[in-house]
Design a protein around this motif. Structure first.
Motif, short mmCIF file in Angstrom:
data_model
loop_
_atom_site.label_atom_id
_atom_site.label_comp_id
_atom_site.label_asym_id
_atom_site.label_seq_id
_atom_site.Cartn_x
_atom_site.Cartn_y
_atom_site.Cartn_z
N VAL A 12 116.07 -22.30 103.05
CA VAL A 12 115.36 -22.39 101.78
C VAL A 12 114.24 -23.41 101.91
N GLN A 13 113.20 -23.24 101.13
CA GLN A 13 112.09 -24.19 101.15
C GLN A 13 112.41 -25.42 100.31
N THR A 14 111.71 -26.49 100.59
CA THR A 14 111.84 -27.70 99.79
C THR A 14 111.63 -27.37 98.31
N GLY A 15 112.53 -27.91 97.48
CA GLY A 15 112.47 -27.65 96.05
C GLY A 15 113.25 -26.44 95.61
N GLY A 16 113.74 -25.67 96.55
CA GLY A 16 114.49 -24.47 96.23
C GLY A 16 115.94 -24.76 95.88
N SER A 17 116.69 -23.67 95.66
CA SER A 17 118.09 -23.78 95.25
C SER A 17 118.96 -22.87 96.09
N LEU A 18 120.20 -23.27 96.22
CA LEU A 18 121.23 -22.44 96.84
C LEU A 18 122.53 -22.70 96.09
N ARG A 19 123.41 -21.70 96.10
CA ARG A 19 124.75 -21.90 95.57
C ARG A 19 125.75 -21.57 96.66
N LEU A 20 126.53 -22.56 97.02
CA LEU A 20 127.59 -22.35 97.99
C LEU A 20 128.88 -22.00 97.25
N ALA A 21 129.67 -21.19 97.89
CA ALA A 21 130.98 -20.83 97.35
C ALA A 21 132.04 -21.11 98.41
N CYS A 22 133.22 -21.44 97.94
CA CYS A 22 134.35 -21.68 98.84
C CYS A 22 135.56 -20.95 98.27
N ALA A 23 135.98 -19.93 98.97
CA ALA A 23 137.12 -19.14 98.53
C ALA A 23 138.38 -19.64 99.23
N ALA A 24 139.41 -19.85 98.44
CA ALA A 24 140.67 -20.37 98.98
C ALA A 24 141.77 -19.33 98.88
N SER A 25 142.63 -19.34 99.87
CA SER A 25 143.79 -18.45 99.85
C SER A 25 144.96 -19.17 99.21
N GLY A 26 145.97 -18.40 98.87
CA GLY A 26 147.19 -19.01 98.36
C GLY A 26 147.22 -19.12 96.84
N ARG A 27 148.43 -19.30 96.34
CA ARG A 27 148.61 -19.33 94.88
C ARG A 27 148.67 -20.75 94.34
N THR A 28 148.38 -21.73 95.22
CA THR A 28 148.47 -23.11 94.78
C THR A 28 147.11 -23.79 94.71
N PHE A 29 146.07 -23.01 94.58
CA PHE A 29 144.71 -23.55 94.57
C PHE A 29 144.55 -24.64 93.52
N SER A 30 145.13 -24.43 92.35
CA SER A 30 144.96 -25.40 91.26
C SER A 30 145.74 -26.68 91.51
N SER A 31 146.51 -26.74 92.59
CA SER A 31 147.22 -27.96 92.94
C SER A 31 146.38 -28.91 93.78
N TYR A 32 145.20 -28.48 94.13
CA TYR A 32 144.36 -29.25 95.05
C TYR A 32 143.06 -29.70 94.40
N ALA A 33 142.72 -30.94 94.67
CA ALA A 33 141.35 -31.37 94.43
C ALA A 33 140.48 -30.73 95.52
N MET A 34 139.26 -30.46 95.18
CA MET A 34 138.36 -29.80 96.14
C MET A 34 137.12 -30.67 96.37
N GLY A 35 136.67 -30.66 97.58
CA GLY A 35 135.50 -31.46 97.91
C GLY A 35 134.52 -30.70 98.78
N TRP A 36 133.30 -31.13 98.71
CA TRP A 36 132.25 -30.65 99.62
C TRP A 36 131.75 -31.84 100.44
N PHE A 37 131.63 -31.60 101.72
CA PHE A 37 131.10 -32.60 102.64
C PHE A 37 130.00 -31.94 103.45
N ARG A 38 129.20 -32.75 104.14
CA ARG A 38 128.18 -32.17 105.00
C ARG A 38 128.03 -33.03 106.25
#
Length: 122
Positions: A12-38
């Motif tokens: 993407v060019q400077t000033g642009g936008s992106l949306r990242l998604a993270c799909a999780a498996s399992g039925r306990t997703f709501s039991s976890y805090a989620m983070g993004w790192f780079r």
């Protein structure tokens, strides 16, 4: 155990936008805090944003505050990172992680994805 898979990276060019998604498996997703790192080439992995289990609390690195927004949809087992006003210094591999604790430390997160590349051109 949780498996997470990131998507949405790209060029993407400077000033642009992106949306990242993270799909999780399992039925306990709501039991976890989620983070993004780079991680940029030659640099350590750094915290970007985190969100609590039910989405009521969110935290951001100072470098992205006001430009990035983290959100989650527990019904879809997915967490998002909306990135606006992107800068070349945002270029990195972005990782999604699930953890029992909420915070900015890598060690709080137990499960990590393979990462998605984000490149911001000047």
């Amino acid at each position: 155990q949780v498996q997470v898979v990131e998507s949405g990276g790209g060029l993407v060019q400077t000033g642009g936008s992106l949306r990242l998604a993270c799909a999780a498996s399992g039925r306990t997703f709501s039991s976890y805090a989620m983070g993004w790192f780079r991680q940029a080439p030659g640099k350590e992995r750094e915290f970007v944003a985190a969100i609590s289990k039910r989405g009521g609390s969110a935290y951001y690195a100072d470098s992205v505050k006001g430009r990035f927004a983290i959100s989650r949809d527990n019904a879809k087992n997915t967490v998002y990172l909306q990135m606006n006003s992107l800068k070349p210094e945002d270029t990195a591999v972005y990782y999604c992680a699930a953890g029992r604790g909420l915070g900015n430390a890598v060690g709080l997160y137990d499960y990590w994805g393979q990462g998605t590349q984000v490149t911001v051109s000047s």
